[in-house]
Design an enzyme around this catalytic site. Structure first.
Site: not given
Ligand code: ARG
Length: 466
Positions: A24, A111, A156-157, A286, A291, A318, A323, A326
């Site tokens: 990641s 975690n 309205t509408h 434009n 937009e 967890y 992951q 993000k």
């Molecule tokens: N890159 C992982 C995440 O964002 C970090 C935690 C990983 N933990 C694990 N037990 N593999 O979630």
């Protein structure tokens, strides 16, 4: 340390395809500052608790600052084999300070580490977004002040309904963005919780002083359940929910800007610097910014669906699924910030075509309600007055007594109007003029000049504009 922190238990090395798939780093490298700040607090606390020596802590702290510098100077190598930003920083710390780096991860798991990093990140970003929204509110209020008595048709509408002040219309968006800010502010309460010390899921056997870590990192409270701490992403879902609502507001404003800048409306002209041309049609100008903001609403709402679906049905605690939180989170932050900033800059660059707005407010029977109100003042029950006014509108649409081209109510003669009710006198024309219609709407929150001026003043004071 072997190639992987979990090497001890494994007899085969990770397949390259798996490394690529599970990595990641491309996404979470953004968290490097949060990760280093979290580690610094963890180290200081561990030294204070004599879990490591002060000497070791000093070496590691210095090393972490070196790593930060390396990342910032782009003199840093990323590799899928190291999975994520946490492992990259730990490895780089080892390269800086040697064996002692292995002590950094004492009493900690990735975690609770990642939970901490995301919370630090989101606290900072939510503050930044609130500041940006504050600036946008200032721009809206300043624009409302500038065009305080410009009249436009209210809809309205999407049908012309009653005249309103353009400033009143703008102040409606001020209210929306103000509520968005309040929502973000409230969401920070749930983000501002320190999870470190929860370790993998069950807590830790080391005598960590979580309260000290909290203080060092400036969090308001320490989380109360280790399993919840490492598996909770409510705060991410809540943030993206708030952001989605804000984007919905942006999309509504965008839609209006697109409509208003069309030749059909011609209410506004967006400056050249904020529009683009066509590669084939030379006449085109434009409203792409509006937009795109409208389109980006789809991304953010999509991000909300993504995080909700990622979290759905996950057993405690967890799971690696998390992951995936993000990308939608970072994309939401970046998208929302970009939209707020570009609108703060674009709105002062919009020209208001006051005559077109006023002309539009004068056509389309926007005074029909006020004709009914006039009859109510003269003693007719509202439902009857409504029907009288409706008949007068139908008569005007078919061109009045002479027929032919349609007329407005105020273009009918007093005799023409009188046939619908003998309560109608010559004072009707003044009563249903735009001026009078606006100035009668004085209950709190209505569009009278005095009310809107007051609303703008209250808002200006709140936004430190005065
Ligand atoms: N890159 C992982 C995440 O964002 C970090 C935690 C990983 N933990 C694990 N037990 N593999 O979630």
């Amino acid at each position: 340390m072997g190639q992987k922190p979990w090497d001890g238990r494994f007899s085969q090395s990770t397949d390259k395809m798996v490394e690529r798939f599970t990595s990641s780093i491309d996404i979470d490298k953004v968290l490097y500052n949060c990760d280093i700040d979290g580690s610094i607090a963890h180290l200081k606390m561990m030294a204070n608790q004599s879990i490591i020596t002060q000497n070791e802590a000093d070496t590691l702290l210095k090393g972490l600052e070196q790593v930060r510098k390396k990342i910032e100077s782009k003199d840093f190598e990323y590799s899928d084999a190291l999975e994520d930003i946490h492992m990259h920083i730990e490895k780089a710390l080892g390269d800086e300070v040697g064996e002692v780096a292995k002590k950094l991860h004492t009493g900690r798991s990735r975690n609770d580490q990642v939970a901490l990093d995301v919370r630090i990140y989101l606290k900072r970003e939510t503050e930044a977004i609130m500041n940006a929204l504050f600036s946008l509110q200032r721009v809206l209020v300043q624009t409302a002040q500038k065009y305080i008595d410009v009249v436009m048709p209210g809809y309205t509408h999407l049908q012309r309904a009653q005249p309103v002040l353009f400033s009143h219309h703008l102040m409606a968006y001020y209210e929306m963005f103000k509520r968005d800010c309040e929502r973000f502010e409230d969401s920070i309460k749930r983000t501002d919780v320190m999870p470190l010390g929860s370790a993998a899921l069950a807590g830790t056997t080391y005598p960590l002083d979580r309260e000290l870590t909290r203080k060092l990192l400036g969090f308001s409270k320490v989380s109360d359940n280790s399993m919840d701490s490492v598996s909770d992403r409510d705060f991410v879902m809540e943030f993206i929910s708030c952001a989605s609502i804000a984007m919905i507001h942006f999309s509504r404003l965008s839609e209006e800007l697109v409509l208003w800048s069309s030749s059909e409306f011609a209410f506004i002209t967006i400056s050249d610097a904020f529009t683009t041309g066509s590669s084939i049609m030379p006449q085109k100008k434009n409203p792409d910014v509006a937009e795109l903001v409208r389109g980006k609403t789809g991304r953010v709402v999509g991000n909300l669906m993504a995080i909700l679906t990622i979290m759905k049905s996950l057993p405690l605690a967890y799971n690696r699924d998390m992951q995936e939180d993000k990308e939608p989170l970072f994309d939401t932050v970046n998208t929302l910030k970009a939209c707020i900033d570009i609108y703060s800059k674009m709105i002062p660059n919009i020209e208001i075509n006051q005559n077109n707005m006023l002309n539009a407010a004068q056509k389309g029977y926007l005074n029909a309600t006020d004709l009914a109100d006039y009859l109510v003042v003269k003693g007719l029950p509202f439902r009857e007055a409504h029907s009288v006014s409706g008949r007068a509108v139908a008569f005007a649409i078919s061109g009045g007594a002479e027929g032919g081209q349609s007329k407005e109510l105020h273009e009918l003669s007093i005799d023409e109007l009188k046939q619908f009710s003998d309560l109608i006198d010559g004072d009707i024309f003044d009563f249903i003029s735009i001026e009078k219609m606006l100035s009668r709407r004085v209950t709190h929150g209505s569009t009278s000049y005095a009310n809107v001026q007051k609303a703008v003043e209250v808002a200006s004071k709140r936004l430190n504009l005065k």
